[in-house]
Design an enzyme around this catalytic site. Sequence first.
Site, PDB file in Angstrom:
ATOM      1  N   ASN A   1       0.848  -1.198   0.000  1.00 38.87           N
ATOM      2  CA  ASN A   1       0.000   0.000   0.000  1.00 38.87           C
ATOM      3  C   ASN A   1       0.881   1.244   0.000  1.00 38.87           C
ATOM      4  O   ASN A   1       2.114   1.140   0.002  1.00 38.87           O
ATOM      5  CB  ASN A   1      -0.956  -0.023   1.197  1.00 38.87           C
TER       6      ASN A   1
ATOM      7  N   LYS B   1     -11.249  -2.247  18.811  1.00 40.31           N
ATOM      8  CA  LYS B   1      -9.868  -2.701  19.068  1.00 40.31           C
ATOM      9  C   LYS B   1      -9.544  -2.712  20.564  1.00 40.31           C
ATOM     10  O   LYS B   1      -8.488  -3.151  20.971  1.00 40.31           O
ATOM     11  CB  LYS B   1      -8.872  -1.793  18.340  1.00 40.31           C
TER      12      LYS B   1
HETATM   13  O1  C5P Z   1      -8.498  -2.422  11.318  1.00 37.54           O
HETATM   14  P1  C5P Z   1      -7.788  -1.253  10.779  1.00 37.54           P
HETATM   15  O2  C5P Z   1      -6.736  -1.632   9.780  1.00 37.54           O
HETATM   16  O3  C5P Z   1      -8.628  -0.170  10.231  1.00 37.54           O
HETATM   17  O4  C5P Z   1      -7.077  -0.623  12.060  1.00 37.54           O
HETATM   18  C1  C5P Z   1      -5.997   0.223  11.974  1.00 37.54           C
HETATM   19  C2  C5P Z   1      -5.139   0.099  13.202  1.00 37.54           C
HETATM   20  O5  C5P Z   1      -4.896  -1.263  13.506  1.00 37.54           O
HETATM   21  C3  C5P Z   1      -3.773   0.692  12.983  1.00 37.54           C
HETATM   22  O6  C5P Z   1      -3.299   1.121  14.239  1.00 37.54           O
HETATM   23  C4  C5P Z   1      -2.965  -0.484  12.464  1.00 37.54           C
HETATM   24  O7  C5P Z   1      -1.580  -0.327  12.673  1.00 37.54           O
HETATM   25  C5  C5P Z   1      -3.533  -1.617  13.278  1.00 37.54           C
HETATM   26  N1  C5P Z   1      -3.546  -2.917  12.578  1.00 37.54           N
HETATM   27  C6  C5P Z   1      -2.758  -3.964  13.038  1.00 37.54           C
HETATM   28  N2  C5P Z   1      -2.804  -5.172  12.410  1.00 37.54           N
HETATM   29  C7  C5P Z   1      -3.607  -5.387  11.368  1.00 37.54           C
HETATM   30  C8  C5P Z   1      -4.416  -4.348  10.891  1.00 37.54           C
HETATM   31  C9  C5P Z   1      -4.366  -3.121  11.506  1.00 37.54           C
HETATM   32  O8  C5P Z   1      -2.002  -3.752  14.002  1.00 37.54           O
HETATM   33  N3  C5P Z   1      -3.613  -6.569  10.790  1.00 37.54           N
END
Ligand code: C5P
Length: 396
Positions: free
Chosen positions: A211, A344
């Site tokens: 990304n 979260k």
């Molecule tokens: O679920 P989402 O990707 O929107 O959440 C973003 C947050 O979760 C960010 O802090 C990202 O670093 C963390 N994240 C993570 N592991 C993942 C996906 C997101 O630590 N697999």
Amino acid sequence: MDLAGKKIILGLTGGVACYKAAELTRLLSKAGASVQVVMTEAATHFISAVTMQALSSKTVYTDQWDPRIANNMPHIDLSRDADAIVIAPCSADFLFKIAHGACDDLLSTLCVARPIQLPLLVAPAMNVEMWQNPATQRNAAQAKADGVTLFGPDAGEQACGETGMGRMLEPEQLLEEIVAAFQPKLLSGKHVLLTAGPTFEPIDPVRGITNLSSGKMGFAIARAAREAGAQVTLVAGPTPLSTPYGVQRIDVQTAQQMHDAVMAHVDKQDIFIAVAAVADWRVANASEQKLKKNTQGDTPQLHLTQNPDILAAVASLPNRPYCVGFAAESENLTQYGEEKRLKKRVPLLVGNIGHQTFGKEDNELMLFDDNGHTILPHANKRQLARTLIAELARRI
Ligand code: C5P
């Protein structure tokens, strides 16, 4: 600029590393500081006052009895409106003078005559045996006990041909140390773990899914945490950014590797900040060989499987550190940010206002916690990172 408006007295003492003081002067000026150079007589044998004067655009002082100063009190006048005295390079002899309060030349007298709260920042530079000599070690310990800050020295090759401790830090490293010296030590003694950058999920040995995250925000936060006195470990996805000075960096590619590196280091952390743009999925049927086009135009079928959620995994540990999540939403941040924080189960979630922040130098953030949300207005990511660290320090 990191040192905008700061007045710094840069003291040079006798050592080959004086050549690095020329570059340091340029870096300090570029960072917005005004630099007043003072040299010992020994320093003038290694670099000329003319060079230092040209680089600092200020009269260089070398002599307590300089007739250009009407009241003959340069040792008092020079330090009164300064924000810091930096001695770089600091010889073994000058370290002795600092430790003992000697006043036998302009620079040493200036150090003793400084208002005691004026930071004295010292970059030792000497031969390895001189540095290791018990007398020098005593002087270094005494200087520290008196509130003097020592930067380095570093180990490595020396001008004399020997190798070991005693090299002066590089000008870029000294600049980082000087900038950090002006930051409040809000996270002193804390351990901070971060993730930053994108992840890269292979499709085959030469292709993958990634990304547009640049890692700039995460790296800026790592730097700001270190400036605030924390011990910082940064787990970074693929990014060409250079490691912030003083930060331990662990490079990874995939989300699974990022997860494993985080889990291996999460013990004893006080704070975990998940800034990385972690891929939600990886390719379950990634090929060991490069996928070939065939003449029929068949396209490969990629099967995706979900990656571990690193933040959620850390947040559910029994002894979890204080967890901070990030969110990049394209709309409805106020609603989705709070929803994500609750989902979260983290005490603080930081939303990027606008999803066009990837790769940019600036950002604007919205913080979500138990008390609602607040905005950190548009600013350079480095500055924003410092504000975020201050907000974090207030909450833990
Ligand atoms: O679920 P989402 O990707 O929107 O959440 C973003 C947050 O979760 C960010 O802090 C990202 O670093 C963390 N994240 C993570 N592991 C993942 C996906 C997101 O630590 N697999």
